[in-house]
Scaffold this active site. Structure first.
Site, short mmCIF file in Angstrom:
data_model
loop_
_atom_site.label_atom_id
_atom_site.label_comp_id
_atom_site.label_asym_id
_atom_site.label_seq_id
_atom_site.Cartn_x
_atom_site.Cartn_y
_atom_site.Cartn_z
N GLU A 137 -6.08 6.74 -1.39
CA GLU A 137 -5.98 5.59 -0.49
C GLU A 137 -6.59 4.34 -1.13
OE1 GLU A 137 -4.31 5.43 2.34
OE2 GLU A 137 -3.72 7.52 2.04
N HIS A 147 0.83 -1.21 0.00
CA HIS A 147 0.00 0.00 0.00
C HIS A 147 0.86 1.25 0.00
CE1 HIS A 147 -3.35 2.69 1.16
NE2 HIS A 147 -2.44 3.26 1.94
N GLU A 148 1.86 1.30 0.87
CA GLU A 148 2.69 2.50 0.97
C GLU A 148 3.54 2.71 -0.28
OE1 GLU A 148 2.07 4.60 3.16
OE2 GLU A 148 0.86 3.36 4.48
N HIS A 172 1.58 4.29 -3.12
CA HIS A 172 1.47 5.75 -3.08
C HIS A 172 2.62 6.40 -3.85
CE1 HIS A 172 -1.95 6.52 -0.56
NE2 HIS A 172 -1.48 5.84 0.48
#
Length: 269
Positions: free
Chosen positions: A195, A134-135, A138
């Site tokens: 997100e 997820h990070e 980004h």
């Protein structure tokens, strides 16, 4: 003056389009990597200097191992889909920091920090991969630069209104309404969309790296339990609600596994 500002806003919005390789959509971004990355790298180094970095432990080694696998999976996907040089300016770095905060982040250009406080929730290597994917997503999707770009346009919109409106009372009402409206109606949904996008991209990358994407929903169930249900309404938040994320991740997991099979990954840890 009004025409100049409005023309400038239109020019920035049009000229700032950049294609997101994972979605194929045009995104708002007028800050190039050459401008964003050096600043991010310097800030990362400053952060490490002022915080306790954990080294030599099994947890620290796990963070590095998972990060390297996720970065490799991202590069494989990008190369296979026509973006072989996309990561050439990224300088991957993975650090575990002693801090009880439940958090992790990835700066533009691939500088990653996990706080020790999130490890009881990740529980294992696959849980770390959920957060790492997820990070990293980004950073891969340029979300940092997009937020900077959106913030700049938000500021310019306020300037345009202040130039255009001459009546003091009307101006006061405009500034109040614009501040609340642009935040709730534009900036917060923009952040939530990032997100959600990072959840979906991250799920795909972790699967290609050999981690079971079905575990992502389980991690967010643990996140929900840890928060004790204390969260603002979704429309007032920068993040989707835990229930929304759990539902999305559950629905997307089969497609992530299918994507991983294209890269010869048929079993997951």
């Amino acid at each position: 003056m009004k025409k100049i500002i409005l023309t400038g806003l239109v020019f920035l919005a049009v000229a700032a389009c950049k294609t997101n390789p994972f979605t194929g959509k045009s995104t708002l971004n007028f800050y190039p990597n050459s401008q964003v990355f050096p600043t991010a790298f310097a800030q990362y180094d400053q952060f490490l200097e002022s915080n306790k970095v954990v080294t030599g432990t099994s947890d620290a080694q796990m963070i590095t191992k998972v990060g390297q696998r996720i970065a490799s999976a991202a590069e494989r996907w990008l190369s296979a889909n026509g973006y072989p040089g996309y990561l050439k300016d990224y300088k991957w770095e993975y650090n575990l920091v002693q801090d009880e905060t439940v958090n992790a982040w990835c700066m533009p250009g691939g500088k990653i920090v996990f706080y020790t406080g999130i490890l009881p929730i990740t529980q294992n290597e696959t849980g770390v991969a959920v957060v790492m994917g997820h990070e990293v997503a980004h950073a891969l999707a340029d979300h940092g630069a997009q937020r900077m770009s959106a913030g700049t346009l938000q500021q310019l919109g306020a300037v345009a209104g202040n130039v255009a409106i001459q009546d003091e009372k009307t101006l006061g009402l405009f500034n109040q309404a614009y501040g609340v409206g642009s935040q709730i109606g534009v900036m917060l949904p923009f952040s939530r969309s990032h997100e959600t996008e990072a959840d979906r991209i991250g799920l795909q990358i972790m699967a290609i790296a050999g981690y079971d994407p079905s575990e992502a929903a389980e991690l967010w169930k643990r996140m929900k339990a840890q928060s004790g249900g204390q969260a603002p309404p979704e429309f007032l938040s920068t993040h989707p609600s835990n229930d929304t994320r759990i539902s999305n991740l559950t629905a997307w997991a089969p497609a992530a596994k299918q994507e991983a099979r294209k890269f010869g990954v048929t079993s997951f840890k």
